[in-house]
Design an enzyme around this catalytic site. Structure first.
Site, PDB file in Angstrom:
ATOM      1  N   SER A  26      22.982  23.582 -16.362  1.00  0.00           N
ATOM      2  CA  SER A  26      23.999  22.883 -17.145  1.00  0.00           C
ATOM      3  C   SER A  26      25.253  22.641 -16.321  1.00  0.00           C
ATOM      4  O   SER A  26      26.229  22.086 -16.818  1.00  0.00           O
ATOM      5  CB  SER A  26      24.354  23.710 -18.399  1.00  0.00           C
ATOM      6  N   HIS A  72      25.623  25.800   1.701  1.00  0.00           N
ATOM      7  CA  HIS A  72      24.437  26.595   1.393  1.00  0.00           C
ATOM      8  C   HIS A  72      23.445  25.803   0.554  1.00  0.00           C
ATOM      9  O   HIS A  72      22.244  25.816   0.808  1.00  0.00           O
ATOM     10  CB  HIS A  72      24.839  27.874   0.667  1.00  0.00           C
ATOM     11  N   PHE A  79      33.600  23.109  -6.848  1.00  0.00           N
ATOM     12  CA  PHE A  79      33.697  23.894  -8.082  1.00  0.00           C
ATOM     13  C   PHE A  79      33.530  25.360  -7.724  1.00  0.00           C
ATOM     14  O   PHE A  79      33.316  25.713  -6.567  1.00  0.00           O
ATOM     15  CB  PHE A  79      32.630  23.448  -9.103  1.00  0.00           C
ATOM     16  N   ASP A 127      19.766  29.192  -7.998  1.00  0.00           N
ATOM     17  CA  ASP A 127      20.625  30.343  -8.233  1.00  0.00           C
ATOM     18  C   ASP A 127      21.428  30.528  -6.958  1.00  0.00           C
ATOM     19  O   ASP A 127      20.866  30.547  -5.859  1.00  0.00           O
ATOM     20  CB  ASP A 127      19.856  31.612  -8.575  1.00  0.00           C
ATOM     21  N   LYS A 182      30.429  18.236   2.621  1.00  0.00           N
ATOM     22  CA  LYS A 182      30.000  19.474   1.988  1.00  0.00           C
ATOM     23  C   LYS A 182      28.479  19.597   2.003  1.00  0.00           C
ATOM     24  O   LYS A 182      27.931  20.664   2.327  1.00  0.00           O
ATOM     25  CB  LYS A 182      30.520  19.552   0.546  1.00  0.00           C
TER      26      LYS A 182
END
Length: 207
Positions: A10, A188, A161, A78, A183
């Site tokens: 989300s 990562h 963010f 994740d 970016k």
């Protein structure tokens, strides 16, 4: 494989990064927020319990959960921050470090306070990302990436963010000061997405 892939998050920032990374692949990406438009019968799906001890375990939990709930291939991420002086914290608790999931301001405030409590304002840190794509036929693709830098108490930049305004690269800029393209090239998630994109490309070419 069916070319529809559910982006099982989300977090709109992550959705944008995934959509940009997969641009050019012959797949239809469906953000979780748009699931009802392509699969009305799915209804409201509760979030899974992320009780893994690593980023990869949590990504796998989410990907397989949403794939099983929808019958659609699901890509889950994740990711989080580990700070050396904090023994790897916030780690898998990065999104809910201050207690409320997704409260960036509270998470950052707690992070800076805990780093200062260790009498440092330049803490070595790394972002980590794990991606898992769970397919309805039982196959799975996985990829991981990392990005190193430092956490400092002075926030800079309006992009990105999460912890990005406090995460400094060796060139002196924060992740929040980088363009989207910059970016993606060094982050990562960018590294993990590039690996996933190539593995998915191979999978699609052999279907």
């Amino acid at each position: 494989m069916d070319t529809t892939i559910l982006i099982a998050t989300s977090n709109e920032g992550k959705v944008r990064e995934i959509e940009n990374a997969f641009d050019g692949l012959p797949v239809c990406l469906v953000p979780l927020s748009q699931l009802s438009k392509v699969l009305p019968e799915a209804g409201e799906i509760e979030e899974p319990v992320e009780d893994g001890t690593t980023f990869l375990e949590n990504a796998r939990i989410k990907a397989h959960y949403y794939m099983e709930k929808t019958g659609i291939a699901a890509l889950a991420d994740d990711s989080g921050l580990s700070v050396e002086v904090l023994d790897g914290a916030p780690g898998v608790y990065s999104a809910r470090y201050a207690g409320v999931h997704g409260d960036d301001a509270a998470n950052n405030a707690k992070l800076i306070a805990e780093i200062r409590a260790h009498d440092t304002e330049n803490a070595a840190a790394a972002y980590h990302c794990a991606l898992v794509l769970a397919l309805p036929d039982g196959r799975e693709l996985a990829a991981e990436g990392a990005c190193t830098g430092f956490i400092r108490p002075a926030a800079r930049g309006t992009g990105g963010f999460g912890y990005d305004p406090y995460f400094y690269r060796t060139d002196g800029r924060t992740m929040a000061e980088l363009s989207r393209e910059e970016k993606h090239a060094i982050s990562h998630r960018g590294a993990a997405l590039q690996i996933m994109k190539e593995r998915l490309r191979v999978l699609l070419s052999t279907k």
